[in-house]
Design an enzyme around this catalytic site. Structure first.
Site, short mmCIF file in Angstrom:
data_model
loop_
_atom_site.label_atom_id
_atom_site.label_comp_id
_atom_site.label_asym_id
_atom_site.label_seq_id
_atom_site.Cartn_x
_atom_site.Cartn_y
_atom_site.Cartn_z
N LEU A 1 0.83 -1.20 0.00
CA LEU A 1 0.00 0.00 0.00
C LEU A 1 0.86 1.25 0.00
CD1 LEU A 1 -2.85 -0.94 2.51
CD2 LEU A 1 -3.05 -0.62 0.05
N CYS A 2 0.24 2.37 -0.27
CA CYS A 2 0.89 3.68 -0.33
C CYS A 2 1.78 3.90 0.89
CB CYS A 2 -0.17 4.78 -0.40
SG CYS A 2 0.49 6.44 -0.15
N PRO A 3 3.00 4.39 0.76
CA PRO A 3 3.62 4.87 -0.47
C PRO A 3 4.47 3.82 -1.18
CG PRO A 3 5.02 5.45 1.37
CD PRO A 3 3.87 4.63 1.93
N ASP B 1 -2.85 -1.99 -5.11
CA ASP B 1 -3.32 -0.79 -4.40
C ASP B 1 -4.00 0.17 -5.38
OD1 ASP B 1 -3.65 1.46 -2.85
OD2 ASP B 1 -1.54 2.07 -2.96
#
Lengths: 161, 80
Positions: free
Chosen positions: B17-19, B44
């Site tokens: 997931l981010c980042p 994601d």
């Protein structure tokens, strides 16, 4: 797009030691560094938790009290809401693990690997009786507001978290 | 662009997931030659916005994006 040899800069002042705010600070720092920016983080007051080693701090009575209450490293950061005396931290930790989101220490290590510079505010270290050797070794140095202002003046964006 | 794209490096970013998806692409971009292609597979949904944005900001190019089930596949070309 204009071509610059020098990298663009970003400055983030981290005053909060809350889990969610540290998470935002390290995520933005990591994202900016990955987007080819020079990122500098300044940790002050409660934000120092973001770069502390896992140990209690303080010399005087009050200093030791602060050290006891604010003791521990980044893994001991509580969320700004749903604290519930540590329950919130545990709950969020579980939820993030289930969603495969990186934890604070992993995110900080990633930031370090990407060359994010970290400075600690000398005055808040004095007030809270935190010694340089009680901070993680990756901290670039201690600094005052002048360095922060200089970095911010040369930055594309500056954030206060 | 139906023809096959020559891929220099493949990254499996599923589950991240981010980042992280964007960071992994940025960390690997110098591992392909200029003009080379990274094929990155992410799950994601945020990466749909993030990876093209990263490419614009850093002067690289997403030449193609494919979606199949949960997989989002980016073909990122190193331009400099």
């Amino acid at each position: 797009m204009e071509q610059k040899t020098e990298k663009k800069k970003a400055t983030i002042i981290v005053i909060s030691g809350d889990f969610d705010k540290l998470f935002a600070a390290f995520t933005i720092a990591t994202g900016a560094a990955a987007t080819n920016m020079d990122v500098t983080l300044f940790f002050t007051f409660w934000g120092l938790r973001g770069i502390k080693k896992n140990m209690t701090t303080g010399k005087s009575l009050f200093g030791r009290m602060v050290g006891l209450i604010e003791g521990g490293d980044v893994t001991k950061a509580n969320p700004s809401k749903y604290g519930f005396l540590g329950m919130g931290r545990w709950m969020f930790g579980k939820m993030m693990k289930n969603k495969n989101v990186s934890g604070l220490s992993e995110l900080r290590q990633l930031a370090i690997d990407l060359g994010v510079k970290m400075y600690s505010c000398i005055t808040s270290m004095e007030v809270m009786e935190i010694d340089k050797k009680e901070l993680i070794d990756e901290v670039s140095g201690v600094a005052g507001v002048a360095l922060m202002v200089e970095e911010a003046q040369n930055s594309e964006f500056s954030l206060f978290i | 662009m139906a023809e096959n794209i020559k891929v220099d490096l493949e990254l499996d970013l599923r589950g991240l997931l981010c980042p992280l998806p964007m960071v992994r692409v940025s960390q690997n971009i110098t591992n392909v030659p200029i003009g080379g292609i990274i094929k990155a597979i992410a799950t994601d949904p945020g990466s749909l916005a993030d990876i093209p944005s990263w490419a614009r900001t850093t002067g690289n190019e997403v030449v193609k994006t494919e979606r199949a089930d949960k997989d989002i596949t980016f073909f990122v070309k190193r331009l400099k």
